[in-house]
Design a protein around this motif. Structure first.
Motif, PDB file in Angstrom:
ATOM      1  N   UNK A 281       0.836  -1.369  -0.263  1.00 50.33           N
ATOM      2  CA  UNK A 281       0.065  -0.105  -0.184  1.00 50.33           C
ATOM      3  C   UNK A 281       0.866   1.284   0.183  1.00 50.33           C
ATOM      4  N   UNK A 282       2.285   1.267   0.328  1.00 49.06           N
ATOM      5  CA  UNK A 282       2.972   2.374   0.507  1.00 49.06           C
ATOM      6  C   UNK A 282       4.088   2.151  -0.892  1.00 49.06           C
ATOM      7  N   UNK A 283       3.524   1.332  -1.798  1.00 51.16           N
ATOM      8  CA  UNK A 283       4.651   1.345  -2.723  1.00 51.16           C
ATOM      9  C   UNK A 283       4.471   2.303  -3.955  1.00 51.16           C
ATOM     10  N   UNK A 284       5.398   3.224  -4.346  1.00 50.21           N
ATOM     11  CA  UNK A 284       5.493   4.090  -5.200  1.00 50.21           C
ATOM     12  C   UNK A 284       4.878   3.684  -6.618  1.00 50.21           C
ATOM     13  N   UNK A 285       4.587   2.529  -6.879  1.00 46.57           N
ATOM     14  CA  UNK A 285       4.331   2.061  -8.217  1.00 46.57           C
ATOM     15  C   UNK A 285       2.668   1.522  -7.904  1.00 46.57           C
ATOM     16  N   UNK A 286       1.991   1.734  -6.872  1.00 48.19           N
ATOM     17  CA  UNK A 286       0.738   1.335  -6.674  1.00 48.19           C
ATOM     18  C   UNK A 286      -0.234   1.681  -7.820  1.00 48.19           C
ATOM     19  N   UNK A 287      -0.190   2.967  -8.184  1.00 50.75           N
ATOM     20  CA  UNK A 287      -1.175   3.640  -8.722  1.00 50.75           C
ATOM     21  C   UNK A 287      -1.049   3.003 -10.253  1.00 50.75           C
ATOM     22  N   UNK A 288      -0.071   2.683 -10.807  1.00 45.58           N
ATOM     23  CA  UNK A 288      -0.262   2.057 -12.192  1.00 45.58           C
ATOM     24  C   UNK A 288      -0.391   0.651 -12.179  1.00 45.58           C
ATOM     25  N   UNK A 289      -0.139   0.050 -10.799  1.00 48.25           N
ATOM     26  CA  UNK A 289      -0.520  -1.456 -10.744  1.00 48.25           C
ATOM     27  C   UNK A 289      -2.099  -1.580 -10.446  1.00 48.25           C
ATOM     28  N   UNK A 290      -2.515  -0.363  -9.968  1.00 43.72           N
ATOM     29  CA  UNK A 290      -4.024  -0.340  -9.757  1.00 43.72           C
ATOM     30  C   UNK A 290      -4.973  -0.091 -11.218  1.00 43.72           C
ATOM     31  N   UNK A 291      -4.069   0.630 -12.113  1.00 42.92           N
ATOM     32  CA  UNK A 291      -4.511   0.875 -13.336  1.00 42.92           C
ATOM     33  C   UNK A 291      -4.573  -0.568 -14.150  1.00 42.92           C
ATOM     34  N   UNK A 292      -3.485  -1.714 -13.888  1.00 39.77           N
ATOM     35  CA  UNK A 292      -3.511  -2.804 -14.460  1.00 39.77           C
ATOM     36  C   UNK A 292      -4.592  -3.585 -13.927  1.00 39.77           C
ATOM     37  N   UNK A 293      -4.754  -3.782 -12.942  1.00 41.32           N
ATOM     38  CA  UNK A 293      -6.051  -4.357 -12.020  1.00 41.32           C
ATOM     39  C   UNK A 293      -7.236  -4.099 -12.637  1.00 41.32           C
ATOM     40  N   UNK A 294      -7.600  -2.703 -12.840  1.00 35.06           N
ATOM     41  CA  UNK A 294      -9.062  -1.985 -13.581  1.00 35.06           C
ATOM     42  C   UNK A 294      -8.876  -2.581 -14.961  1.00 35.06           C
ATOM     43  N   UNK A 295      -7.887  -2.645 -15.596  1.00 34.93           N
ATOM     44  CA  UNK A 295      -7.810  -2.987 -16.980  1.00 34.93           C
ATOM     45  C   UNK A 295      -8.244  -4.435 -16.978  1.00 34.93           C
ATOM     46  N   UNK A 296      -7.523  -5.360 -16.101  1.00 30.60           N
ATOM     47  CA  UNK A 296      -7.705  -6.615 -16.526  1.00 30.60           C
ATOM     48  C   UNK A 296      -9.059  -6.886 -16.106  1.00 30.60           C
ATOM     49  N   UNK A 297      -9.684  -6.213 -15.213  1.00 29.92           N
ATOM     50  CA  UNK A 297     -11.144  -6.511 -14.697  1.00 29.92           C
ATOM     51  C   UNK A 297     -11.955  -5.964 -15.875  1.00 29.92           C
ATOM     52  N   UNK A 298     -11.775  -4.782 -16.607  1.00 26.43           N
ATOM     53  CA  UNK A 298     -12.374  -4.401 -17.420  1.00 26.43           C
ATOM     54  C   UNK A 298     -12.793  -5.468 -18.724  1.00 26.43           C
TER      55      UNK A 298
END
Length: 336
Positions: A281-298
């Protein structure tokens, strides 16, 4: 004569005795030649170091075959640095104690500029084919593996997480499942005119003493925007007449973003037995990994998405034990 006969008998008895049991997981450092890495302009060796950990009991069961977990290390690091941090032999020992016997393999993804991003480039070398083709073939030839897709898992951290996604989408027929830890380089990347001009002026000596921030962008140019006709770093530093970055340079960088790959690789992604995304949760790469999660879900790609209390590196050794190896124990074919 009697003494000689006694000594000979003792020697024969010793030779006939069974080898000592391999009670513990064994770590060994091997060297393999990768044809894919030959001839690169940076001079990165085609003879690659590979860390291999075999599970306890490997020696005593000569007919037994094992699944393989491939692990890709991060940027600015070597296999030795990850071994010092994670102690892979202890992790494999623990997995065996829990009933999951695996061979763990970590190849050398290091380069002159600190990392080849598991990509193919005439500048850095064909790291993608080194791992996805040459390494897998060498491991299956050298060790008693389950030499099928069902017996191979792919994982990695940071640059290695990026590599896990890239190799997975490129060679879906090779790997059964993917465990992605804190992947870097997912979002489209561009370079500014100032940064490109600085890279164009960089010498080999400058590169050798550059810090992480000063070299990371140059390394991605070497991997994704190479130029065989532009020494000493062989990167594309093309500018337009009005002082802007040549659009093709930024197009090449953007084309290697994993978020840009997903829509054209849906069948490959859906073919995996399982995909796990794992990040602090404190990883500086969290935002773009969240994007990947959202994209795979989409796009309807089944996967797990786990956020834990941690930063980019402080929980990796623990996560390998508590999450990564149990994940593959669940999804790979069992040793037999």
């Amino acid at each position: 004569m009697k003494f000689l006969l006694t000594a000979l008998a003792a020697g024969l008895a010793l030779a006939a005795a069974p080898a000592a049991a391999q009670d513990m997981a064994r770590l060994s450092w091997q060297t393999m030649h990768s044809k894919a890495m030959e001839g690169n302009l940076e001079g990165n060796s085609a003879d690659r170091t590979v860390l291999v950990v075999t599970p306890p009991g490997y020696d005593e069961h000569p007919n037994k075959r094992y699944p393989v977990v491939y692990f890709l290390h991060g940027y600015w690091a070597t296999p030795q640095m990850y071994e010092d941090m994670a102690k892979f032999e202890e992790a494999v020992q623990g997995a065996a104690a829990d009933g999951s016997e695996v061979i763990l393999v970590m190849p050398d993804g290091y380069s002159k500029l600190k990392g080849g991003f598991y990509s193919n480039s005439p500048t850095v070398g064909n790291y993608q084919d080194f791992v996805g083709k040459d390494l897998v073939a060498w491991v299956d030839k050298t060790y008693r593996t389950i030499p099928t897709r069902a017996g191979r898992g792919l994982s990695g951290h940071s640059m290695g997480g990026y590599g896990t996604l890239r190799l997975g989408m490129t060679y879906p027929e090779t790997f059964d499942s993917l465990f992605v830890m804190s992947a870097c380089c997912l979002a489209p990347m561009t370079v500014t005119p100032e940064a490109l001009q600085k890279a164009a002026a960089m010498t080999d000596e400058d590169a050798a003493k550059a810090d992480f921030g000063g070299l990371a962008g140059v390394s991605t140019l070497a991997a994704w925007a190479p130029d065989p006709h532009n020494p000493p770093l062989y990167i594309d530093t093309s500018m337009t007449d009005d002082g802007k970055v040549d659009p093709l340079v930024n197009a090449e960088l953007t084309a290697n973003a994993m978020l840009a790959w997903v829509p054209s690789h849906i069948p490959a992604l859906k073919s995996f037995d399982a995909i796990a995304l794992d990040i602090g949760t404190k990883d500086f790469l969290l935002a773009q990994n969240q994007q990947l999660h959202d994209q795979l879900t989409h796009f309807g790609v089944e996967h797990s998405w786990t956020n834990y209390d941690g930063d980019h590196g402080n929980r990796i050794a623990a996560r390998i034990r508590s999450e990564l190896l149990p994940f593959f124990a669940k999804h790979l074919e069992k040793a037999h």
